[in-house]
Each structure stands twice: as structure tokens, then as C-alpha cells.
Write a protein that holds these residues in place. Structure first.
Motif, short mmCIF file in Angstrom:
data_model
loop_
_atom_site.label_atom_id
_atom_site.label_comp_id
_atom_site.label_asym_id
_atom_site.label_seq_id
_atom_site.Cartn_x
_atom_site.Cartn_y
_atom_site.Cartn_z
N ALA A 70 -10.62 -0.25 -18.29
CA ALA A 70 -11.79 -1.13 -18.19
C ALA A 70 -11.56 -2.43 -18.96
N ALA A 71 -10.92 -2.34 -20.13
CA ALA A 71 -10.66 -3.54 -20.94
C ALA A 71 -9.66 -4.46 -20.24
N LEU A 72 -8.63 -3.89 -19.61
CA LEU A 72 -7.65 -4.71 -18.89
C LEU A 72 -8.30 -5.41 -17.70
N LYS A 73 -9.23 -4.72 -17.02
CA LYS A 73 -9.94 -5.33 -15.89
C LYS A 73 -10.86 -6.45 -16.36
N ASN A 74 -11.25 -6.40 -17.63
CA ASN A 74 -12.12 -7.41 -18.21
C ASN A 74 -11.35 -8.58 -18.83
N THR A 75 -10.04 -8.43 -18.95
CA THR A 75 -9.21 -9.41 -19.64
C THR A 75 -8.95 -10.66 -18.78
N ALA A 76 -9.13 -11.82 -19.39
CA ALA A 76 -8.82 -13.10 -18.74
C ALA A 76 -7.97 -13.93 -19.70
N LEU A 77 -6.83 -14.40 -19.21
CA LEU A 77 -5.90 -15.15 -20.06
C LEU A 77 -6.03 -16.65 -19.81
N PRO A 78 -5.92 -17.46 -20.89
CA PRO A 78 -5.99 -18.91 -20.71
C PRO A 78 -4.77 -19.44 -19.97
N GLU A 79 -4.95 -20.56 -19.33
CA GLU A 79 -3.83 -21.18 -18.61
C GLU A 79 -2.86 -21.80 -19.62
N VAL A 80 -1.56 -21.55 -19.39
CA VAL A 80 -0.54 -22.05 -20.32
C VAL A 80 0.54 -22.79 -19.55
N SER A 81 0.95 -23.93 -20.09
CA SER A 81 2.08 -24.67 -19.52
C SER A 81 3.00 -25.05 -20.67
N VAL A 82 4.26 -25.31 -20.34
CA VAL A 82 5.24 -25.68 -21.36
C VAL A 82 5.63 -27.15 -21.16
N ASN A 83 5.45 -27.93 -22.22
CA ASN A 83 5.80 -29.35 -22.16
C ASN A 83 7.31 -29.50 -21.95
N ASP A 84 7.69 -30.20 -20.89
CA ASP A 84 9.10 -30.34 -20.53
C ASP A 84 9.91 -31.08 -21.59
N GLU A 85 9.28 -32.00 -22.28
CA GLU A 85 10.00 -32.81 -23.26
C GLU A 85 10.13 -32.10 -24.61
N THR A 86 9.01 -31.54 -25.07
CA THR A 86 9.03 -30.93 -26.41
C THR A 86 9.27 -29.42 -26.38
N GLY A 87 9.00 -28.78 -25.21
CA GLY A 87 9.14 -27.33 -25.12
C GLY A 87 8.01 -26.58 -25.80
#
Length: 273
Positions: free
Chosen positions: A158-175
């Protein structure tokens, strides 16, 4: 009088009920306790759920943290379950490092996650060989009255079905990872594993045993199935053997239990969306 008999001769006390095909709490032998689920109980977690089965209560909080993938699995993330049995849930547990039962329950949860493929760990990878999510699934028992594994497995799902993760991106220049907390996406739950536990008592098999029934039982069995009726796990920690016929019967009952609890989770989720 009954209380004195129960204290002096607990085995005979239970047998007196079994002769009438019932149990001290009024249930039939194959009857599970009333089960309730509350989702989103912990506001500071990325996903959470509280499960109550009779008097047994377990809460699960999922916390997502960024990590580096393993060299041998560069395209996968991690799911790390941990079960805590604090003294507040029962006088039989003591303060200090996790005891044998808590460690066994944590390993059981890890086995369920792996064998059932509840979600694909590839989905937790953000950038291959560079960045992934680790889901820390902390399960705490708030009140213990037997059948910990069923309550933990349901709370985890039930907790996994309730889980929402924020959007993440990696900066190409700084990593450097950039996290957008305003944009969240739910996990892709691939399967819905649910545990159903039984205990043998003389010639009787009881579903969803209480703490006292577990202590008096000659053997215990936990069956984990998913929505397709697939057997994900079978856990029998010693005790007297069960016949093949009895085992098939219990797997069938576990499959019916899975469908019932799967519907319950979906109903609770729909009620809050």
C-alpha cells in the motif's frame, strides 16, 4: 473462571474451542481478522500506509534518496525494507538492536520484493551508471498480536502504491542532480503480492493467527501470491509437515485472500484521489 482456565491451561483452553470449530475471539477457523488500510499517514514520507489486522498494527513509510547504482547493476535502483519491533508494540520485545524476529521479517520483505517483482528496479534508474533512487521502506509495528508478516507485506504494498517521486534531471555541464519537488510521478507497480498466514494446531489449520495462537501452534505457513494467482513465496519456519493436499488448499485460500485485499487497497486509493 474462563480467564483462570486460559492462564493455567492455554492449550486445553484453545482445544475446547476448536472442538466446536471456532476460536476464542469468535472467528471460524478459516476466517481472517477485520483488515483496514489508511494511506498517506506520514506527511513527511514519499509514500506511506497504516495497516490494522485485528489488534496487529503496522505502519510503513517510504523515503526516497538519490544514490549511485552498483557497478554490476548500472541500470537499476534499490529497495531496502526494514522491520522494527519496538518494546511499545509488545512486552515480548526488548530495546536494543533488531532481534531475530525483526531481522527475519526484514529478510522476508526483501524476498517478497525480489521474487514477486512488485516493481522493476530499472524504473528507479535516473541516469545509467550515474544516478538512481534508493527506496528505504521502514516498517514499524505499533501493536503486536500475531501475524506480523501479513500486516507488513500489505503495508509495504500500500505504501509503494502511495509513493510519488520528484522529477530529477542531471545537469550536463556540472553533473549535479536537479530535483523538482513540484513535479511528482507515482511508481509503476508491476505486481501486487499479498501474504496469507496460517498455523497448524493439532489437526486444525487456523487462518491469520493471533499472537497466542502462534505461540501454541505446532507449525506456521505464510503463502504469498499475486493478482494472477502466481505463487511468489512460501515460508514455513519448521514445525510439523503439511500434506500436499493441505498445502494446495492453503495456496487456494491465499489466492482468494490476495484478491480481497487487492480490491481493498484499490478502494482506499480511489477514495482519496
Amino acid at each position: 473462571m474462563a480467564a483462570g482456565f486460559k492462564m493455567a491451561e492455554p492449550l486445553e483452553y484453545h482445544r475446547s474451542f476448536l472442538k466446536e470449530n471456532c476460536r476464542p475471539d469468535g472467528r471460524e477457523l478459516s476466517e481472517f481478522r477485520t483488515t483496514s488500510i489508511n494511506i498517506g499517514s506520514i506527511s513527511t514520507a514519499d509514500g506511506s500506509a497504516l495497516v490494522k489486522m485485528g489488534n496487529t498494527t503496522v505502519i510503513c513509510g517510504v523515503k526516497a534518496k538519490l544514490a549511485n547504482p552498483l557497478v554490476e547493476a548500472p541500470g537499476k535502483g534499490f529497495i531496502v525494507p526494514n522491520v522494527d519491533l519496538p518494546p511499545l508494540c509488545s512486552s515480548q520485545f526488548r530495546p536494543g538492536p533488531p532481534g531475530e524476529q525483526a531481522q527475519a521479517a526484514s529478510q522476508f520483505m526483501a524476498d517478497i520484493i525480489e521474487s514477486s517483482e512488485v516493481l522493476q528496479t530499472e524504473d528507479l534508474c535516473i541516469e545509467r551508471a550515474k544516478l538512481c533512487w534508493t527506496l528505504y521502506c521502514d516498517l514499524m509495528c505499533l501493536d503486536y498480536d500475531g501475524n506480523l508478516l501479513d500486516a507488513c507485506s500489505l503495508a509495504l504494498l500500500a505504501a509503494l502504491k502511495n509513493t510519488a517521486l520528484p522529477e530529477v534531471s542531471v545537469n550536463d555541464e556540472t553533473g549535479v542532480p536537479q530535483v523538482d519537488l513540484d513535479k511528482r510521478l507515482g511508481l509503476k507497480i508491476a505486481r501486487h503480492p499479498v501474504a496469507a498466514s496460517f498455523c497448524a494446531f493439532d489437526d486444525s489449520v487456523l487462518a491469520d493467527p493471533t499472537g497466542e495462537e502462534e505461540r501454541l501452534a505446532t507449525s506456521r505457513l505464510t503463502v504469498v501470491t499475486d493478482e494472477e494467482g502466481r505463487l511468489c513465496s512460501l515460508h514455513k519456519p519448521g514445525g510439523t509437515p503439511l500434506s500436499g493436499e493441505k498445502l494446495r488448499e492453503l495456496i487456494g485460500r491465499a489466492t482468494a485472500r490476495q484478491k480481497e485485499l487487492h480490491k481493498l487497497i484499490d478502494k482506499v486509493i480511489k477514495s482519496i484521489t
